[in-house]
Design a protein around this motif. Structure first.
Motif, PDB file in Angstrom:
ATOM      1  N   GLN A  17       0.830  -1.202   0.000  1.00  0.00           N
ATOM      2  CA  GLN A  17       0.000   0.000   0.000  1.00  0.00           C
ATOM      3  C   GLN A  17       0.867   1.256   0.000  1.00  0.00           C
ATOM      4  O   GLN A  17       0.520   2.270  -0.589  1.00  0.00           O
ATOM      5  CB  GLN A  17      -0.919   0.015   1.222  1.00  0.00           C
ATOM      6  N   ASP A  18       2.011   1.179   0.673  1.00  0.00           N
ATOM      7  CA  ASP A  18       2.911   2.335   0.734  1.00  0.00           C
ATOM      8  C   ASP A  18       3.670   2.523  -0.572  1.00  0.00           C
ATOM      9  O   ASP A  18       3.809   3.626  -1.082  1.00  0.00           O
ATOM     10  CB  ASP A  18       3.943   2.141   1.862  1.00  0.00           C
ATOM     11  N   ILE A  19       4.189   1.401  -1.093  1.00  0.00           N
ATOM     12  CA  ILE A  19       5.142   1.495  -2.193  1.00  0.00           C
ATOM     13  C   ILE A  19       4.470   1.664  -3.547  1.00  0.00           C
ATOM     14  O   ILE A  19       4.864   2.503  -4.350  1.00  0.00           O
ATOM     15  CB  ILE A  19       6.044   0.224  -2.233  1.00  0.00           C
ATOM     16  N   LEU A  20       3.420   0.865  -3.794  1.00  0.00           N
ATOM     17  CA  LEU A  20       2.866   0.796  -5.146  1.00  0.00           C
ATOM     18  C   LEU A  20       2.416   2.133  -5.737  1.00  0.00           C
ATOM     19  O   LEU A  20       2.765   2.436  -6.881  1.00  0.00           O
ATOM     20  CB  LEU A  20       1.724  -0.215  -5.201  1.00  0.00           C
ATOM     21  N   PRO A  21       1.650   2.958  -4.980  1.00  0.00           N
ATOM     22  CA  PRO A  21       1.199   4.211  -5.586  1.00  0.00           C
ATOM     23  C   PRO A  21       2.370   5.050  -6.090  1.00  0.00           C
ATOM     24  O   PRO A  21       2.312   5.610  -7.189  1.00  0.00           O
ATOM     25  CB  PRO A  21       0.466   4.914  -4.451  1.00  0.00           C
ATOM     26  N   SER A  22       3.471   5.110  -5.318  1.00  0.00           N
ATOM     27  CA  SER A  22       4.600   5.912  -5.772  1.00  0.00           C
ATOM     28  C   SER A  22       5.327   5.241  -6.930  1.00  0.00           C
ATOM     29  O   SER A  22       5.890   5.888  -7.800  1.00  0.00           O
ATOM     30  CB  SER A  22       5.571   6.159  -4.610  1.00  0.00           C
TER      31      SER A  22
END
Ligand code: ADP
Ligand code: MG
Length: 633
Positions: free
Chosen positions: A306-311
């Motif tokens: 959830q933290d990594i994917l959007p960026s």
């Protein structure tokens, strides 16, 4: 107890040698150390870590139940989230509904409401799980998992559609827990309770698995026929296991409600139910610590994604679900049995084996009085079995007496195994009756046959391959002891357990497999596995022993040893019925022989009479059967 003959000095020499090759700590000590480390650092962990750890604890409690249900018991459930929901909603309702608060707070005070909520949740879960279980657990194959999906969907929509549970918005204002006036509102404090509950339930489950009842639970995976013939009421055990897993889920739900302080239907939907199953399977479906590992890996993974994917992708969306799914496929491919066994293999080199504590009081197991030699113990009268138009057994009559070996022979497809099933309660005769210990057996299940003193082996070996030989054999003595699930969980069964294991070792020694007692049953040659089945049957102290092709796969010397063992058992007064293809073995051993052909008895008599019987010779020579060689020899 393993080697009563070895002197203390050799025993300690062996022990110290194993210390030298393996590590410093035992598994128990390592666990205690990890728990102590967690306890010491708990106060210094960042708030966020504490919350994540608490969630891991909550998920692990559910996953521990699933490890028991799915990993050990072999029943797949996608519906555990619904039971979490029952636990959460029950306490949320008890603590916030004006009617409930008014009725209950006078009795138990405001601080007592969550505890009443816990009680309501457990009772409700017990009832719902028992009802669902008694309907769905009879189903086999894919139907059971499909059913768990069906009722988990129903319960989810039920939560969302009940006005008094707040519909889709749910219930807010759930109070924090208090224990004797001390508030657990602080997540750091509640987290301690969550992990205490988790560790306590793991301790209880570990004890349960390490007991007579645990062996019966594991036997469920070996198939209904095997477990039932050991005297295990499989339907009842399956329901109990299902209810147990559901209760653990409900306890997690109760804690969750008081951590979140509100509940709505979302966390109890099918998706989450699938995730719980992933946790249990990814961690290692048969291992309690696998549940914690699985819950940890999946919780952290989801969070990181959830933290990594959007960026990484530059857009937001539910991509983490997609990547999560793919990763799960990869993990399951890489670790078919889950990650825990791999980790365990690695750490076992660093660990020292735990000492088995000797129980204080060893109890004696139930003993059976064998009938006097010559008494008819098993009597089949005109037993007929039809499969549709095929008559597999046609009015077969025969008897087994105490202190004799009776052999049943006949070409392939003659109906020997079918007859075996009739006289052991696996299947019911279409006509005719079977008497065991002069009791008419009718449609009684095979565990009733076991209770009356019938022990048996299987043509196709049915052992729990991953479990040790001694555990497999101890299962045979199941019904000679009586301590139940709760006693086992609380370790109140140690005397009885020691007696069961000692009895198992005695039977293994007697069957000549002493050196293999502690290795997994699957590591033995097939012929030896047959002998393990005999030892397992003997552990039940049978009056009559049914052996389906015991000599198949044995080498010459092993056959001689088997014949010697059966002679010994006969002289002790046991009645033995043996189906066997090896004619030399049969002719040397049997007192009487019954010959079946096309489901019908064509001859009965002593080996000499059978060898000279023209009809028998024709039957064997007519079919190009390799038995002919044995008969005419
Ligand atoms: P044996 O053990 O002597 O080799 P079986 O008892 O296994 O023989 O089989 C006897 C006959 O009954 C065979 O023709 C077999 O195909 C048939 N049979 C056995 N079990 C079933 C079943 N469950 N349904 C239909 N036919 C069966
Ligand atoms: Mg057969």
């Amino acid at each position: 107890m393993s080697a009563p003959t070895s002197t203390p000095s050799t025993a300690s020499a062996v022990a110290s040698a194993s210390v030298a090759v393996s590590g410093l700590l035992t598994r128990t000590q390592l666990t205690a150390l990890a728990v102590a480390l967690l306890a010491i650092t708990w106060g210094f962990l960042p708030e966020f870590t504490v919350v994540v750890m608490s969630y891991i604890g909550l998920y692990s409690i559910v996953a521990v139940g699933l490890v028991m249900l799915t990993g050990v018991g072999g029943m797949t459930s996608f519906g555990q989230a619904a039971f979490v929901g029952i636990g959460a909603y029950a306490t949320a309702w008890a603590c916030t509904s004006p009617a409930a608060v008014q009725a209950l707070s006078g009795l138990v005070g405001m601080g007592g409401l969550p505890w009443v909520g816990l009680l309501i949740g457990l009772v409700l879960t017990f009832g719902v799980a028992w009802a669902l279980g008694s309907v769905t657990l009879k189903l086999s194959g894919h139907y059971l998992p499909l059913c768990t999906i069906a009722w988990s969907l129903s319960l989810y929509y039920l939560f969302g559609n009940m006005e008094f549970l707040g519909g889709q918005t749910g219930i807010t204002g759930v109070p924090p827990l208090t224990i004797v006036g001390y508030s657990l509102a602080d997540p750091r404090v509640l987290g301690v309770l969550i992990w205490a509950v988790l560790l306590a339930s793991m301790w209880l489950m570990n004890n349960l698995l390490d007991s007579r009842e645990g062996r019966a639970i594991r036997a469920l995976k070996g198939g209904r026929v095997m477990a039932e013939s050991m005297g295990v009421d499989t339907a009842r055990y399956r329901i109990k296991l299902f209810v147990l897993a559901a209760l653990l889920a409900a306890i997690s739900g109760w804690l969750y409600a008081h951590m979140q302080r509100f509940v709505n239907p979302t966390p109890f939907n099918l998706n989450i139910g699938i995730e719980y199953l992933f946790m249990a399977v990814v961690g290692g479906a048969g291992h309690l610590w696998g549940a914690v590992l699985g819950a940890t890996v999946i919780t952290l993974l989801k969070q990181k994604l959830q933290d990594i994917l959007p960026s990484l992708l530059g857009t937001s969306g539910n991509f983490e679900v997609v990547v999560f799914g793919l990763l799960m496929v990869l993990v399951l491919q890489r670790f078919a049995e889950g990650m825990w066994p791999t980790l365990q293999r690695f750490t076992s080199r660093l660990l020292r084996p735990s000492k088995v504590a000797m129980p204080k009081a060893v109890v004696t197991l139930e003993q059976r009085k064998l009938p006097a030699p010559g008494t008819v113990i098993l009597q089949a009268s005109e037993v007929t079995k039809r499969f549709g138009g095929l008559v597999a057994n046609n009015k077969v009559s025969m008897s087994v007496k105490a202190g004799e070996v009776h052999a049943l022979i006949g070409p392939n497809g003659a109906g020997k195994s079918t007859f075996f099933n009739m006289i052991s309660g696996v299947d019911d005769p279409t006509e005719g009756d079977v008497r065991l210990m002069s009791q008419v057996m009718g449609k009684l299940p095979s565990r009733a046959f076991a209770a009356l003193g019938l022990g048996r082996t299987f043509q196709h070996v049915r052992l729990l391959g991953q479990r040790s030989v001694v555990e497999n054999v101890a299962l045979g003595a199941h019904r000679r002891a009586h301590k139940g699930w709760i006693a086992s969980m609380l370790r109140l069964d140690r005397g009885e357990e020691a007696a069961l294991l000692a009895e198992a070792r005695r039977q293994i020694e007697r069957c000549g497999l002493g050196e293999f007692a502690d290795v997994p049953a699957a590591s033995l040659a097939l012929g030896q596995q047959r002998i393990v089945e005999i030892a397992r049957a003997l552990a039940g102290q049978p009056a009559v022993l049914l052996l389906d092709e015991p000599a198949a796969g044995l080498r010459h010397l092993e056959k001689r040893a088997l014949a010697a063992l059966l002679n010994q058992l006969r002289s002790e007064g046991m009645g033995i019925l043996v189906v066997e293809h090896d004619m030399e073995f049969v002719m040397n051993l049997a007192d009487r022989i019954t010959v079946l052909e096309f489901g019908t008895v064509i001859a009965e008599g002593t080996p000499k009479e059978i060898q000279n019987n023209q009809r028998v010779l024709d039957a064997y020579l007519g079919g190009a059967d390799d038995l002919a060689a044995g008969i005419t020899k």
